[in-house]
Design an enzyme around this catalytic site. Sequence first.
Site, PDB file in Angstrom:
ATOM      1  N   HIS A 123      -3.305 119.798  66.329  1.00 31.65           N
ATOM      2  CA  HIS A 123      -4.203 120.447  67.298  1.00 31.65           C
ATOM      3  C   HIS A 123      -3.465 120.988  68.516  1.00 31.65           C
ATOM      4  O   HIS A 123      -4.077 121.198  69.568  1.00 31.65           O
ATOM      5  CB  HIS A 123      -5.313 119.460  67.730  1.00 31.65           C
ATOM      6  CG  HIS A 123      -6.283 119.138  66.643  1.00 31.65           C
ATOM      7  ND1 HIS A 123      -7.081 118.017  66.639  1.00 31.65           N
ATOM      8  CD2 HIS A 123      -6.591 119.824  65.503  1.00 31.65           C
ATOM      9  CE1 HIS A 123      -7.836 118.012  65.541  1.00 31.65           C
ATOM     10  NE2 HIS A 123      -7.553 119.097  64.835  1.00 31.65           N
ATOM     11  N   THR A 192      -8.401 107.248  64.128  1.00 28.62           N
ATOM     12  CA  THR A 192      -9.189 108.483  64.154  1.00 28.62           C
ATOM     13  C   THR A 192     -10.580 108.204  63.602  1.00 28.62           C
ATOM     14  O   THR A 192     -10.739 107.391  62.693  1.00 28.62           O
ATOM     15  CB  THR A 192      -8.521 109.633  63.361  1.00 28.62           C
ATOM     16  OG1 THR A 192      -9.392 110.777  63.382  1.00 28.62           O
ATOM     17  CG2 THR A 192      -8.222 109.263  61.925  1.00 28.62           C
ATOM     18  N   SER A 193     -11.580 108.898  64.163  1.00 29.96           N
ATOM     19  CA  SER A 193     -12.943 108.733  63.665  1.00 29.96           C
ATOM     20  C   SER A 193     -13.115 109.415  62.317  1.00 29.96           C
ATOM     21  O   SER A 193     -14.116 109.206  61.637  1.00 29.96           O
ATOM     22  CB  SER A 193     -13.943 109.296  64.679  1.00 29.96           C
ATOM     23  OG  SER A 193     -13.638 110.643  64.958  1.00 29.96           O
TER      24      SER A 193
HETATM   25  N1  APR Z   1      -6.733 101.007  68.012  1.00 29.55           N
HETATM   26  C1  APR Z   1      -7.149 101.593  66.866  1.00 29.55           C
HETATM   27  N2  APR Z   1      -8.199 102.444  66.797  1.00 29.55           N
HETATM   28  C2  APR Z   1      -8.862 102.687  67.940  1.00 29.55           C
HETATM   29  C3  APR Z   1      -8.498 102.107  69.187  1.00 29.55           C
HETATM   30  C4  APR Z   1      -7.375 101.226  69.193  1.00 29.55           C
HETATM   31  N3  APR Z   1      -6.955 100.620  70.321  1.00 29.55           N
HETATM   32  N4  APR Z   1      -9.353 102.549  70.135  1.00 29.55           N
HETATM   33  C5  APR Z   1     -10.203 103.387  69.523  1.00 29.55           C
HETATM   34  N5  APR Z   1      -9.923 103.475  68.188  1.00 29.55           N
HETATM   35  C6  APR Z   1     -10.569 104.308  67.170  1.00 29.55           C
HETATM   36  C7  APR Z   1     -12.058 104.429  67.297  1.00 29.55           C
HETATM   37  O1  APR Z   1     -12.708 103.365  66.583  1.00 29.55           O
HETATM   38  C8  APR Z   1     -12.309 105.789  66.652  1.00 29.55           C
HETATM   39  O2  APR Z   1     -12.477 105.683  65.248  1.00 29.55           O
HETATM   40  O3  APR Z   1     -10.062 105.606  67.360  1.00 29.55           O
HETATM   41  C9  APR Z   1     -11.015 106.557  66.925  1.00 29.55           C
HETATM   42  C10 APR Z   1     -11.137 107.621  67.987  1.00 29.55           C
HETATM   43  O4  APR Z   1     -11.969 108.644  67.509  1.00 29.55           O
HETATM   44  P1  APR Z   1     -12.158 110.021  68.283  1.00 29.55           P
HETATM   45  O5  APR Z   1     -12.407 109.750  69.718  1.00 29.55           O
HETATM   46  O6  APR Z   1     -13.167 110.822  67.533  1.00 29.55           O
HETATM   47  O7  APR Z   1     -10.712 110.710  68.206  1.00 29.55           O
HETATM   48  P2  APR Z   1     -10.082 111.586  67.043  1.00 29.55           P
HETATM   49  O8  APR Z   1     -10.502 111.098  65.703  1.00 29.55           O
HETATM   50  O9  APR Z   1      -8.636 111.684  67.321  1.00 29.55           O
HETATM   51  O10 APR Z   1     -10.761 112.997  67.315  1.00 29.55           O
HETATM   52  C11 APR Z   1     -10.410 114.067  66.480  1.00 29.55           C
HETATM   53  O11 APR Z   1     -11.647 115.613  67.805  1.00 29.55           O
HETATM   54  O12 APR Z   1     -12.256 116.096  69.975  1.00 29.55           O
HETATM   55  C12 APR Z   1     -11.468 116.489  68.912  1.00 29.55           C
HETATM   56  O13 APR Z   1      -9.474 117.736  68.876  1.00 29.55           O
HETATM   57  C13 APR Z   1     -10.007 116.491  69.271  1.00 29.55           C
HETATM   58  O14 APR Z   1      -8.099 115.702  68.032  1.00 29.55           O
HETATM   59  C14 APR Z   1      -9.432 115.379  68.429  1.00 29.55           C
HETATM   60  C15 APR Z   1     -10.373 115.347  67.242  1.00 29.55           C
END
Ligand code: APR
Length: 244
Positions: A123, A192-193
Site C-alpha cells: 500500500h 491483519t483483519s
Molecule cells: N498483535 C496481533 N494482532 C493484532 C494486534 C497485536 N498486538 N493488535 C491488533 N491486532 C489485529 C486485530 O485483531 C486486527 O485483526 O490486527 C488487525 C488490524 O486490522 P486492521 O486495523 O483492519 O488493519 P489491516 O488489516 O492492516 O488493514 C488493512 O486497510 O485501512 C486500510 O490500507 C489500510 O493497509 C490497511 C488495510
Amino acid sequence: MTDQPPDELVALRDRLTAETRITVLTGAGISAASGIPTFRGGQDSLWQNHRPEELATPAAFNRDPELVWRWYDWRRGLIAQAEPNAAHRTLAHLQERCQVQIVTQNVDGLHDRAGSRNVLEFHGSIWRVRCLSCGREETDERVPIPILPRCAQCHGLLRPGVVWFGESIAPEILDASVDAARHCQVFVVIGTSGAVYPAAGLATVARESGARTLEFNLAPSEISSQMDIFVPGSAAETLPWLID
Ligand code: APR
C-alpha cells in the site's frame, strides 16, 4: 493467549531450513505494540470519529484535502516516534535462517527499520508524496508537514504516496506479491483483519498453491478459516516463538 507455543507451531519451526521459502503478509496489528493504532476494531483505532474508508479515498481527498492531510500528519508524527517491536525484529532474524519475503500492508516502514531486506510495500509508504499536477514522486519525511504541502518543482498539490480505497496496487508490486504467495512453502499472516483486497486474497493464493498457512492475531480475522495454524495473542509476544 497461552504462554506456550502451540505444538504444531513448534513442529513447523523445527522443520524450517535455509531452503524454506516463507512469505509473510503483515497488517496494522504487527505495529500495534510499537504504539501505532490499527484501523479497525481497537479502542484507539478511530481518528476523530472518521473511519479509514472515509479518509483514505481519492474522493475524500478531493472533498477535503486538509482533513486528509491532517490525518496523515498525525500518523506520520506517531510513526516518527515509534520503534520496531519484537515482531518486526523476529522477521528480520528469520531471514538469516530461511528465505523470507515480506508483503506488508503497512505504510510505516518499520520492517525496513528492523532490518528486513525483502519487503514489498503493498500500500505504498507514508513517507512518499506525489504531485497531483506534474506527477513527481519523492520521499518527504517532514514532521509536521506543512498543510497543504506543495510540490517544490511546480507548486502543485502533493498527496500521500499510499494506495487508497478504490485505487490499484502498483502492477510490479502486485505481481511480485502474488508470485511470492504462489511459490512459498509457508505463508504467515500477522495482524491483519483480512478485510481489504487484493492483499487478503494472497492467503488464498498461497493455500491453493499448497503452502502451510499460519496466522498470528489477537483474535480470529476474516481469513482465519483458511489457516492451518492460528496463534492467538499479541504478535510481539507470540511471533518470537517462530525463532526461539
Ligand atoms: N498483535 C496481533 N494482532 C493484532 C494486534 C497485536 N498486538 N493488535 C491488533 N491486532 C489485529 C486485530 O485483531 C486486527 O485483526 O490486527 C488487525 C488490524 O486490522 P486492521 O486495523 O483492519 O488493519 P489491516 O488489516 O492492516 O488493514 C488493512 O486497510 O485501512 C486500510 O490500507 C489500510 O493497509 C490497511 C488495510
